[in-house]
Design a protein around this motif. Structure first.
Motif, PDB file in Angstrom:
ATOM      1  N   LEU A 187      40.138  11.722 123.148  1.00  0.00           N
ATOM      2  CA  LEU A 187      39.584  11.394 124.427  1.00  0.00           C
ATOM      3  C   LEU A 187      39.652  12.442 125.481  1.00  0.00           C
ATOM      4  O   LEU A 187      38.712  12.863 126.026  1.00  0.00           O
ATOM      5  N   PHE A 188      40.950  13.068 125.544  1.00  0.00           N
ATOM      6  CA  PHE A 188      41.366  14.211 126.292  1.00  0.00           C
ATOM      7  C   PHE A 188      40.186  15.570 125.959  1.00  0.00           C
ATOM      8  O   PHE A 188      39.704  15.950 126.744  1.00  0.00           O
ATOM      9  N   ILE A 189      40.114  15.549 124.680  1.00  0.00           N
ATOM     10  CA  ILE A 189      39.357  16.638 124.063  1.00  0.00           C
ATOM     11  C   ILE A 189      37.828  16.497 124.497  1.00  0.00           C
ATOM     12  O   ILE A 189      37.027  17.179 125.002  1.00  0.00           O
ATOM     13  N   TYR A 295      31.522   7.633 122.955  1.00  0.00           N
ATOM     14  CA  TYR A 295      30.242   7.427 123.640  1.00  0.00           C
ATOM     15  C   TYR A 295      30.553   6.915 125.065  1.00  0.00           C
ATOM     16  O   TYR A 295      29.923   7.243 126.123  1.00  0.00           O
ATOM     17  N   LEU A 296      31.542   5.765 125.523  1.00  0.00           N
ATOM     18  CA  LEU A 296      31.572   5.471 126.622  1.00  0.00           C
ATOM     19  C   LEU A 296      32.003   6.488 127.652  1.00  0.00           C
ATOM     20  O   LEU A 296      31.459   6.605 128.452  1.00  0.00           O
ATOM     21  N   PHE A 297      32.988   7.291 127.130  1.00  0.00           N
ATOM     22  CA  PHE A 297      33.525   8.596 127.863  1.00  0.00           C
ATOM     23  C   PHE A 297      32.283   9.440 128.143  1.00  0.00           C
ATOM     24  O   PHE A 297      32.459  10.328 129.174  1.00  0.00           O
ATOM     25  N   ILE A 298      31.559   9.742 127.389  1.00  0.00           N
ATOM     26  CA  ILE A 298      30.364  10.690 127.663  1.00  0.00           C
ATOM     27  C   ILE A 298      29.505  10.342 128.615  1.00  0.00           C
ATOM     28  O   ILE A 298      29.148  10.986 129.374  1.00  0.00           O
ATOM     29  N   ARG A 299      29.179   9.012 128.399  1.00  0.00           N
ATOM     30  CA  ARG A 299      28.153   8.427 129.630  1.00  0.00           C
ATOM     31  C   ARG A 299      28.882   8.437 130.993  1.00  0.00           C
ATOM     32  O   ARG A 299      28.404   8.584 132.023  1.00  0.00           O
ATOM     33  N   PHE A 319      40.316  12.980 132.903  1.00  0.00           N
ATOM     34  CA  PHE A 319      41.745  12.758 132.525  1.00  0.00           C
ATOM     35  C   PHE A 319      42.609  11.556 133.294  1.00  0.00           C
ATOM     36  O   PHE A 319      43.391  10.623 132.713  1.00  0.00           O
ATOM     37  N   ALA A 320      42.301  11.589 134.421  1.00  0.00           N
ATOM     38  CA  ALA A 320      42.909  10.371 135.360  1.00  0.00           C
ATOM     39  C   ALA A 320      42.631   8.919 134.724  1.00  0.00           C
ATOM     40  O   ALA A 320      43.343   7.937 134.661  1.00  0.00           O
ATOM     41  N   LEU A 327      49.704   5.463 133.913  1.00  0.00           N
ATOM     42  CA  LEU A 327      49.995   5.798 135.386  1.00  0.00           C
ATOM     43  C   LEU A 327      50.326   4.848 136.241  1.00  0.00           C
ATOM     44  O   LEU A 327      51.173   4.649 136.877  1.00  0.00           O
ATOM     45  N   TYR A 328      49.605   3.671 135.819  1.00  0.00           N
ATOM     46  CA  TYR A 328      49.862   2.515 136.543  1.00  0.00           C
ATOM     47  C   TYR A 328      50.901   1.793 136.300  1.00  0.00           C
ATOM     48  O   TYR A 328      51.677   1.209 137.133  1.00  0.00           O
TER      49      TYR A 328
END
Length: 405
Positions: A187-189, A295-299, A319-320, A327-328
């Protein structure tokens, strides 16, 4: 028209020096992991042959000295028969030692699934868990149960090898990748590569003049193009990783079972709450979840691009969002904002915790499943599509490319 957008997107991604660097680092990382780190990895239940030899010799000496002195009766104060105890330790340790010397892994598995395990092996496992989880007792209990149950699963396959015992085969390492930090890395990439694609249009907006394609459709075509390109790159690296590990340590047994968790009743860490599933099934589920998340993160990246219109800000925001759960709170909660935590997508970013059952173990529930994760992520995609459609209507192409920095 899609072909035109695809080729344009491919050139953007390929010509970006940062993207070429990140893929080069991924390639180097696989090489270093395979040749430098993985050789040092052993099963926490690995028996130290030298220590076992010392323990065996010590038990033999104790047995013989008690026998020579005729001291083979039960001690009236301690209630312990020192001779019989030493004889028992010697015989069992010798069987372990003999199996190690002969390289009989099947015999070793058979012995390690009995009630007798050398004391120092148990101590080594406890030390390993303490170092890894630093006093997080629930995580320690979960991994201890998984390690012991996986041992039984390994003992069921035909002709197990030392590499299978240590989890180094290609199929085991691929599963381990998804089980641990693999989803976050992917996901980071994805965010790193995709963050600049749409925003880059602001630097070359004059090239878009007269393009016979609607703004929303253009963003969609571009998103699909990014998805295909990133998914292809990830597939290549996963295949390279799998084949390299397989060449070094073997392909692995496709019939191998892995341990997972589903609460039924009683004590949280009771054996009845753990079950096994074919490793290949979990890898297929991991690939499906990976595709959906990509796909979710690209959109989502397209939404952030329209809002912030700056690649660095888009990347940081992405990234956040990926790291939000850590983090939460670090994960492991059964509720969020007063609702069941299983209804929120951030709990499925590190889907290894879902597929292994760790999240159910921590929350003492059966709410976090592959099926629930797919449903939640698909609903999230629908919500993002609606937001993106509305946002693209407000942030038109002309407004988006205006005031290039």
């Amino acid at each position: 028209m899609f072909r035109t957008v695809f080729l344009e997107t491919f050139k953007k991604i390929y010509r970006n020096k940062k993207n070429r660097l990140i893929f080069l680092l991924a390639f180097i990382g696989i090489i270093l992991y395979s040749f430098l780190y993985l050789p040092t990895v052993n099963n926490p239940l690995t028996i130290d042959a030298d220590e076992l030899a010392l323990e065996t010799e010590s038990a033999y000496g104790m047995k013989e000295s008690r026998l020579a002195e005729g001291d083979i009766a039960v001690n009236s104060f301690t209630g312990v028969d020192t001779y019989s105890l030493a004889k028992y330790d010697y015989e069992n340790n010798f069987m372990f030692y003999d199996a190690l010397q002969k390289g009989d892994i099947s015999r070793l598995f058979e012995l390690k699934t009995t009630d007798y395990v050398p004391v120092f092996t148990v101590d080594a496992l406890n030390d390993y868990l303490e170092r890894k989880h630093d006093g997080q007792f629930l995580d320690m209990d979960f991994e201890r149960a998984v390690i012991n149950n996986n041992l039984f699963a390994l003992s069921e396959i035909n002709h197990p090898t030392t590499h299978e015992f240590n989890g180094k085969t290609g199929i085991q390492q691929l599963y381990s990748f998804f089980l641990n930090y693999g989803p976050l890395i992917l996901l980071f990439i994805t965010v790193f590569v995709a963050s600049e694609v749409l925003v880059d249009d602001r630097k070359h907006h004059t090239l878009k003049a007269g393009q016979p394609l609607g703004w929303r459709k253009y963003i969609f075509y571009q998103s699909v193009s990014v998805f295909i390109l990133i998914a292809t790159g990830i597939a290549f690296f996963l295949m390279f990783f799998f084949l390299l590990i397989s060449l070094l340590y073997g392909f692995g047994d496709m019939s191998l079972l892995t341990t997972h968790y589903a609460y039924t009743e009683g004590y949280r860490a009771s054996e009845e709450n753990f079950f096994t599933s074919p490793v290949i099934d979990l890898i297929l589920e991991s690939l499906i979840l990976t595709a959906v998340l990509l796909y979710l993160f690209i959109r989502l990246n397209a939404v952030l691009s329209l809002i912030f219109r700056h690649d660095v800000i888009v990347m940081i925001a992405g990234f956040a969002i990926i790291a939000f759960n850590r983090l939460y709170s670090g994960g492991g909660e059964d509720s969020f904002l007063g609702l069941g935590a299983h209804l929120f997508p951030q709990n499925y970013f590190e889907f290894g915790n879902i597929l292994s059952g760790r999240q159910n173990f921590l929350t003492l529930s059966n709410n976090f499943t592959f099926e629930t994760g797919i449903m939640v992520l698909l609903i999230t995609i629908i919500i993002i599509e609606i937001i993106l459609g509305l946002l693209a209507g407000w942030m038109t192409r002309q407004k988006f490319v205006r005031q290039v920095d």
